[in-house]
Scaffold this motif. Structure first.
Motif, PDB file in Angstrom:
ATOM      1  N   ASN A  25       0.799  -1.223   0.000  1.00  0.00           N
ATOM      2  CA  ASN A  25       0.000   0.000   0.000  1.00  0.00           C
ATOM      3  C   ASN A  25       0.835   1.277   0.000  1.00  0.00           C
ATOM      4  O   ASN A  25       0.627   2.193   0.808  1.00  0.00           O
ATOM      5  CB  ASN A  25      -0.973  -0.016   1.185  1.00  0.00           C
ATOM      6  N   VAL A  26       1.765   1.348  -0.944  1.00  0.00           N
ATOM      7  CA  VAL A  26       2.519   2.567  -1.203  1.00  0.00           C
ATOM      8  C   VAL A  26       1.611   3.556  -1.929  1.00  0.00           C
ATOM      9  O   VAL A  26       0.842   3.184  -2.830  1.00  0.00           O
ATOM     10  CB  VAL A  26       3.772   2.264  -2.041  1.00  0.00           C
ATOM     11  N   THR A  27       1.682   4.819  -1.565  1.00  0.00           N
ATOM     12  CA  THR A  27       0.839   5.835  -2.187  1.00  0.00           C
ATOM     13  C   THR A  27       1.406   6.251  -3.542  1.00  0.00           C
ATOM     14  O   THR A  27       2.537   6.722  -3.634  1.00  0.00           O
ATOM     15  CB  THR A  27       0.723   7.079  -1.291  1.00  0.00           C
ATOM     16  N   VAL A  28       0.610   6.063  -4.579  1.00  0.00           N
ATOM     17  CA  VAL A  28       0.938   6.562  -5.914  1.00  0.00           C
ATOM     18  C   VAL A  28       0.435   7.996  -6.062  1.00  0.00           C
ATOM     19  O   VAL A  28       1.140   8.865  -6.573  1.00  0.00           O
ATOM     20  CB  VAL A  28       0.310   5.671  -7.001  1.00  0.00           C
ATOM     21  N   PHE A  29      -0.784   8.235  -5.567  1.00  0.00           N
ATOM     22  CA  PHE A  29      -1.405   9.558  -5.718  1.00  0.00           C
ATOM     23  C   PHE A  29      -2.380   9.791  -4.580  1.00  0.00           C
ATOM     24  O   PHE A  29      -3.131   8.884  -4.194  1.00  0.00           O
ATOM     25  CB  PHE A  29      -2.133   9.638  -7.055  1.00  0.00           C
ATOM     26  N   GLN A  30      -2.378  11.003  -4.067  1.00  0.00           N
ATOM     27  CA  GLN A  30      -3.299  11.417  -3.008  1.00  0.00           C
ATOM     28  C   GLN A  30      -4.074  12.646  -3.483  1.00  0.00           C
ATOM     29  O   GLN A  30      -3.505  13.732  -3.605  1.00  0.00           O
ATOM     30  CB  GLN A  30      -2.542  11.763  -1.736  1.00  0.00           C
ATOM     31  N   PRO A  31      -5.367  12.512  -3.774  1.00  0.00           N
ATOM     32  CA  PRO A  31      -6.132  13.677  -4.232  1.00  0.00           C
ATOM     33  C   PRO A  31      -6.429  14.629  -3.088  1.00  0.00           C
ATOM     34  O   PRO A  31      -6.469  14.233  -1.923  1.00  0.00           O
ATOM     35  CB  PRO A  31      -7.418  13.050  -4.769  1.00  0.00           C
ATOM     36  N   ASP A  32      -6.641  15.879  -3.418  1.00  0.00           N
ATOM     37  CA  ASP A  32      -7.037  16.861  -2.416  1.00  0.00           C
ATOM     38  C   ASP A  32      -8.463  16.615  -1.946  1.00  0.00           C
ATOM     39  O   ASP A  32      -8.800  16.850  -0.783  1.00  0.00           O
ATOM     40  CB  ASP A  32      -6.924  18.272  -2.986  1.00  0.00           C
ATOM     41  N   SER A  33      -9.283  16.134  -2.870  1.00  0.00           N
ATOM     42  CA  SER A  33     -10.672  15.826  -2.536  1.00  0.00           C
ATOM     43  C   SER A  33     -11.209  14.838  -3.550  1.00  0.00           C
ATOM     44  O   SER A  33     -10.655  14.683  -4.643  1.00  0.00           O
ATOM     45  CB  SER A  33     -11.529  17.098  -2.528  1.00  0.00           C
ATOM     46  N   GLY A  34     -12.289  14.166  -3.193  1.00  0.00           N
ATOM     47  CA  GLY A  34     -12.929  13.254  -4.122  1.00  0.00           C
ATOM     48  C   GLY A  34     -12.255  11.897  -4.187  1.00  0.00           C
ATOM     49  O   GLY A  34     -11.114  11.716  -3.757  1.00  0.00           O
ATOM     50  N   ALA A  35     -12.982  10.927  -4.734  1.00  0.00           N
ATOM     51  CA  ALA A  35     -12.498   9.552  -4.829  1.00  0.00           C
ATOM     52  C   ALA A  35     -11.920   9.282  -6.215  1.00  0.00           C
ATOM     53  O   ALA A  35     -12.508   9.662  -7.230  1.00  0.00           O
ATOM     54  CB  ALA A  35     -13.643   8.581  -4.544  1.00  0.00           C
ATOM     55  N   VAL A  36     -10.759   8.667  -6.243  1.00  0.00           N
ATOM     56  CA  VAL A  36     -10.159   8.233  -7.503  1.00  0.00           C
ATOM     57  C   VAL A  36     -10.086   6.707  -7.489  1.00  0.00           C
ATOM     58  O   VAL A  36      -9.896   6.087  -6.438  1.00  0.00           O
ATOM     59  CB  VAL A  36      -8.757   8.838  -7.718  1.00  0.00           C
ATOM     60  N   SER A  37     -10.269   6.099  -8.644  1.00  0.00           N
ATOM     61  CA  SER A  37     -10.360   4.645  -8.695  1.00  0.00           C
ATOM     62  C   SER A  37      -9.882   4.138 -10.051  1.00  0.00           C
ATOM     63  O   SER A  37      -9.350   4.895 -10.865  1.00  0.00           O
ATOM     64  CB  SER A  37     -11.806   4.193  -8.441  1.00  0.00           C
ATOM     65  N   TYR A  38     -10.090   2.824 -10.265  1.00  0.00           N
ATOM     66  CA  TYR A  38      -9.792   2.214 -11.568  1.00  0.00           C
ATOM     67  C   TYR A  38      -8.308   2.398 -11.914  1.00  0.00           C
ATOM     68  O   TYR A  38      -7.941   2.782 -13.028  1.00  0.00           O
ATOM     69  CB  TYR A  38     -10.670   2.868 -12.649  1.00  0.00           C
ATOM     70  N   ALA A  39      -7.433   2.126 -10.943  1.00  0.00           N
ATOM     71  CA  ALA A  39      -5.994   2.288 -11.159  1.00  0.00           C
ATOM     72  C   ALA A  39      -5.479   1.281 -12.174  1.00  0.00           C
ATOM     73  O   ALA A  39      -5.870   0.114 -12.163  1.00  0.00           O
ATOM     74  CB  ALA A  39      -5.253   2.120  -9.838  1.00  0.00           C
ATOM     75  N   ARG A  40      -4.573   1.758 -13.042  1.00  0.00           N
ATOM     76  CA  ARG A  40      -3.945   0.886 -14.040  1.00  0.00           C
ATOM     77  C   ARG A  40      -2.454   1.190 -14.113  1.00  0.00           C
ATOM     78  O   ARG A  40      -2.042   2.351 -14.008  1.00  0.00           O
ATOM     79  CB  ARG A  40      -4.586   1.090 -15.424  1.00  0.00           C
ATOM     80  N   THR A  41      -1.656   0.130 -14.275  1.00  0.00           N
ATOM     81  CA  THR A  41      -0.211   0.263 -14.379  1.00  0.00           C
ATOM     82  C   THR A  41       0.271  -0.468 -15.621  1.00  0.00           C
ATOM     83  O   THR A  41      -0.444  -1.282 -16.207  1.00  0.00           O
ATOM     84  CB  THR A  41       0.498  -0.319 -13.154  1.00  0.00           C
ATOM     85  N   GLU A  42       1.517  -0.181 -16.003  1.00  0.00           N
ATOM     86  CA  GLU A  42       2.155  -0.920 -17.100  1.00  0.00           C
ATOM     87  C   GLU A  42       3.660  -0.932 -16.886  1.00  0.00           C
ATOM     88  O   GLU A  42       4.258   0.085 -16.497  1.00  0.00           O
ATOM     89  CB  GLU A  42       1.810  -0.299 -18.449  1.00  0.00           C
ATOM     90  N   SER A  43       4.274  -2.098 -17.115  1.00  0.00           N
ATOM     91  CA  SER A  43       5.725  -2.237 -17.028  1.00  0.00           C
ATOM     92  C   SER A  43       6.363  -1.783 -18.325  1.00  0.00           C
ATOM     93  O   SER A  43       5.917  -2.159 -19.415  1.00  0.00           O
ATOM     94  CB  SER A  43       6.096  -3.700 -16.776  1.00  0.00           C
ATOM     95  N   LEU A  44       7.406  -0.964 -18.196  1.00  0.00           N
ATOM     96  CA  LEU A  44       8.206  -0.594 -19.362  1.00  0.00           C
ATOM     97  C   LEU A  44       9.456  -1.465 -19.355  1.00  0.00           C
ATOM     98  O   LEU A  44       9.399  -2.615 -19.732  1.00  0.00           O
ATOM     99  CB  LEU A  44       8.524   0.902 -19.336  1.00  0.00           C
ATOM    100  N   THR A  45      10.587  -0.932 -18.896  1.00  0.00           N
ATOM    101  CA  THR A  45      11.810  -1.728 -18.827  1.00  0.00           C
ATOM    102  C   THR A  45      12.552  -1.389 -17.543  1.00  0.00           C
ATOM    103  O   THR A  45      12.399  -0.304 -16.984  1.00  0.00           O
ATOM    104  CB  THR A  45      12.738  -1.443 -20.023  1.00  0.00           C
TER     105      THR A  45
END
Length: 367
Positions: A25-45
């Motif tokens: 549970n490392v923080t990628v992003f913390q919004p000032d307000s509101g809910a964010v969801s549907y996180a997606r990642t991709e490996s480069l190199t």
């Protein structure tokens, strides 16, 4: 079968020589307000990752791109994708790293599929980046539907998922445009360029009009087959929808339509529900391990028999999240990457969080 075993063994041995760290549970992003969801990642190199997510409350027409150079342990703002059409919000993203050239795009380019939503329409759009995700340009529109509305009889499109296979790019999505179905799952394919998509093809379409299969994800299995997972929204006796997780398996990722759908049945009796994501790991024996996450549980659900039989519940240190993503890091296949944001229906501020767990340890694999 021998080749599959050797491939799995070699992959495990290589990953073991350069293990990546686990963390929760490392923080990628913390919004000032509101809910964010549907996180997606991709490996480069070389341990480099990109991340993005949905912010349904965003007032502008951009979606953020964050970058990590240390396998997801720390993150920084890297780029953003902006709609060419004023008033459209970009949501429900999915990232795809091109490991081979395709059309005008060189190997190493990154694609982003989104649902570009305004007050009149929903649009499955593709954007591309030739510089590892820092700058982006609009590429093409795959499908267009009516305004965002989950009521049966409305005509939007939703939830794109990109995959490159057999030198083609396939875009899967949820589709309400067919008058015979409240919602079905479709895909379109291009084999030459990203602005030449073929016609829509059914992947999951049930005879009962009110059924609403949704949220396609797909993974390739070691026997050359493919697994497609989806939430099977169906009305219960009280007239409310429930969302158990089902899957199909096909020899051809462009021909799921005629295959039988199976519900994920779990050894603990838990019913995975809502917003699935599927990936495959080469660890776990000759068949490797299919891993599925849902939206309602901390656990993942695994199968080491190519989808046959009962699935096993495995606890994780990650929290619940709507459409929580599970991926296998390309530089350490003994691990599992889990990315998530808000839970379904959450309105208070929510972080985008990322976890790397030791999948081999969780499965009690020692060699």
């Amino acid at each position: 079968m021998l080749l599959s075993f050797l491939t799995s063994f070699i992959g495990l041995a290589v990953a073991a020589t350069n293990p990546i760290d686990t963390f929760a549970n490392v923080t990628v992003f913390q919004p000032d307000s509101g809910a964010v969801s549907y996180a997606r990642t991709e490996s480069l190199t070389n341990g480099t990752l990109l991340a993005t997510w949905s912010d349904f409350a965003a007032a502008n027409n951009t979606i953020p791109i964050y970058r990590s150079a240390d396998n997801g342990f720390s993150w920084y703002t890297f780029g953003s994708v902006t709609s060419d059409t004023e008033g459209r919000r970009l949501v429900q993203p999915h990232l795809l790293y091109l490991n081979e050239s395709f059309g005008d795009w060189d190997a190493g380019s990154v694609l982003l599929a989104v649902n570009a939503v305004d007050d009149k329409s929903t649009n499955i759009e593709v954007y591309g980046s030739a510089d590892s995700g820092e700058s982006w340009s609009f590429v093409s529109t795959v499908a267009t539907g009516g305004k965002a509305n989950t009521t049966n009889g409305a005509t939007p499109v939703w939830e794109p998922f990109l995959m490159m296979t057999n030198h083609k790019v396939v875009c899967y999505y949820s589709d309400q445009r067919d008058t015979q179905h409240g919602q079905k799952l479709s895909h379109q394919t291009t084999s030459e360029s990203l602005d030449a998509w073929g016609s829509a093809v059914d992947d999951v379409a049930f005879s009962n009009y009110s059924d609403r299969p949704g949220m396609t994800t797909v993974a390739k299995l070691p026997n050359g087959k493919y697994i497609l997972t989806f939430e099977y929204a169906m009305l219960n006796a009280t007239g409310k929808y429930r969302y158990p997780i089902y899957y199909k398996i096909s020899n051809d990722p462009e021909n799921f339509g005629t295959e039988k759908a199976y519900r994920i049945n779990v050894n603990t009796g838990v019913q995975p529900n809502g917003g699935p994501y599927v990936t495959w790991s080469p660890i776990g024996g000759v068949n490797g391990t299919i891993v599925v996450s849902d939206s309602d549980h901390n656990s993942i659900f695994v199968n080491r028999a190519l989808g046959d039989g009962i699935w096993t519940e495995v606890k994780t240190p990650a929290g619940r999240a709507y459409s929580r993503e599970v991926r296998i890091p390309t530089n350490d296949e003994t691990k599992l990457r889990i990315a998530g944001g808000a839970e379904y229906g959450q309105t208070d501020p929510s972080q985008v969080l990322l976890t790397i767990m030791d999948l081999a340890k969780a499965l009690n694999i020692t060699s």
